[in-house]
Design a protein around this motif. Structure first.
Motif, short mmCIF file in Angstrom:
data_model
loop_
_atom_site.label_atom_id
_atom_site.label_comp_id
_atom_site.label_asym_id
_atom_site.label_seq_id
_atom_site.Cartn_x
_atom_site.Cartn_y
_atom_site.Cartn_z
N ALA A 73 0.83 -1.21 0.00
CA ALA A 73 0.00 0.00 0.00
C ALA A 73 0.86 1.26 0.00
CB ALA A 73 -0.93 -0.01 1.21
N MET A 74 1.94 1.25 0.78
CA MET A 74 2.80 2.43 0.87
C MET A 74 3.54 2.68 -0.45
SD MET A 74 2.69 4.02 3.90
CE MET A 74 4.29 4.65 4.45
N TRP A 75 4.05 1.62 -1.07
CA TRP A 75 4.73 1.80 -2.35
C TRP A 75 3.77 2.27 -3.43
CZ3 TRP A 75 9.63 2.61 -3.18
CH2 TRP A 75 10.57 2.10 -2.29
N ASP A 76 2.54 1.76 -3.39
CA ASP A 76 1.53 2.22 -4.35
C ASP A 76 1.23 3.70 -4.13
OD1 ASP A 76 1.34 -0.26 -5.53
OD2 ASP A 76 -0.51 -0.83 -4.51
N ALA A 77 1.14 4.11 -2.87
CA ALA A 77 0.85 5.51 -2.55
C ALA A 77 2.00 6.42 -2.99
CB ALA A 77 0.60 5.68 -1.05
N TRP A 78 3.24 5.95 -2.83
CA TRP A 78 4.40 6.75 -3.22
C TRP A 78 4.45 6.94 -4.73
CZ3 TRP A 78 7.61 10.27 -1.93
CH2 TRP A 78 8.85 10.41 -2.54
N ASP A 79 4.17 5.90 -5.49
CA ASP A 79 4.06 5.96 -6.95
C ASP A 79 5.27 6.66 -7.58
OD1 ASP A 79 2.91 5.52 -9.44
OD2 ASP A 79 1.71 7.36 -9.38
#
Length: 204
Positions: A73-79
């Motif tokens: 989720a965090m890596w997706d949010a960082w994008d």
């Protein structure tokens, strides 16, 4: 009396995880036994030992799943820091608060249960995967500074992590507004802005 879900052959491990997650949400990470999780899952007290050595082993499994979901989720949010690192950094804060709010048992197992990360290689690697996004954010946000003025990325990331965790603990539990009229989101974003200004990364 709690409603026991029937145990279906081949699904005992998942039933125990689900039961433990519910118990953690109700009573905290130390508030249940493996026998109680077995009762919730509708099996005998001996049955869990087919899959888990004890309560701590079950907690580790929940923490492991939590770190895996949290990291993704965090890596997706960082994008990749798009459209700019500051906007992406803001999304990370929201993602952190959302995960703690929406997946409380997993968050508790990960950060508040006393589960030891270092002895468990898989658990450690999963936790570092999630933490890695904070390192990436720290490096991207620090890039405009001269090299000799940039804060150590891990220190920067640890500060942000401590800030986020503190907001969850103090202001993200219980009913909204119970401790402060300011929302957890506003509390975290304002604290992050003060921190970034102190580093000279943003203006007034």
């Amino acid at each position: 009396m709690p409603n026991h879900r029937p145990y279906h052959h081949g699904n005992l491990r998942e039933a125990l995880v689900e039961a433990a997650v519910a118990l953690i949400e109700e009573s905290g990470p130390q508030g249940f036994t493996l026998a109680e999780a077995a009762r919730r899952a509708g099996v005998s007290a001996a049955a869990p030992y087919r899959h888990f050595k004890g309560r701590d082993d079950l907690l580790e499994e929940i923490a492991k799943r939590g770190f895996e979901e949290f990291g993704s989720a965090m890596w997706d949010a960082w994008d990749d820091g798009l459209p700019n690192p500051l906007a992406a950094f803001s999304r990370l804060g929201q993602c952190y608060l959302d995960f703690a709010r929406e997946r409380p048992a997993y968050y508790i197992a990960m950060f508040e249960s006393g589960v030891a990360l270092a002895p468990n290689t898989e658990l450690w690697e999963l936790s570092e995967h999630g933490f890695g996004v904070l390192l990436a954010a720290a490096e991207a946000l620090s890039r405009p500074l001269p090299r000799d003025k940039r804060p150590p990325p891990r220190m920067f990331a640890n500060h942000i992590w401590a800030m986020s965790h503190g907001v969850v603990e103090l202001f993200g539990r219980g009913a909204p507004g119970a401790r402060s009229p300011i929302s957890p989101e506003d509390m975290l974003s304002s604290a992050a802005l003060v921190y970034l200004r102190g580093l000279g990364l943003i203006g007034q």
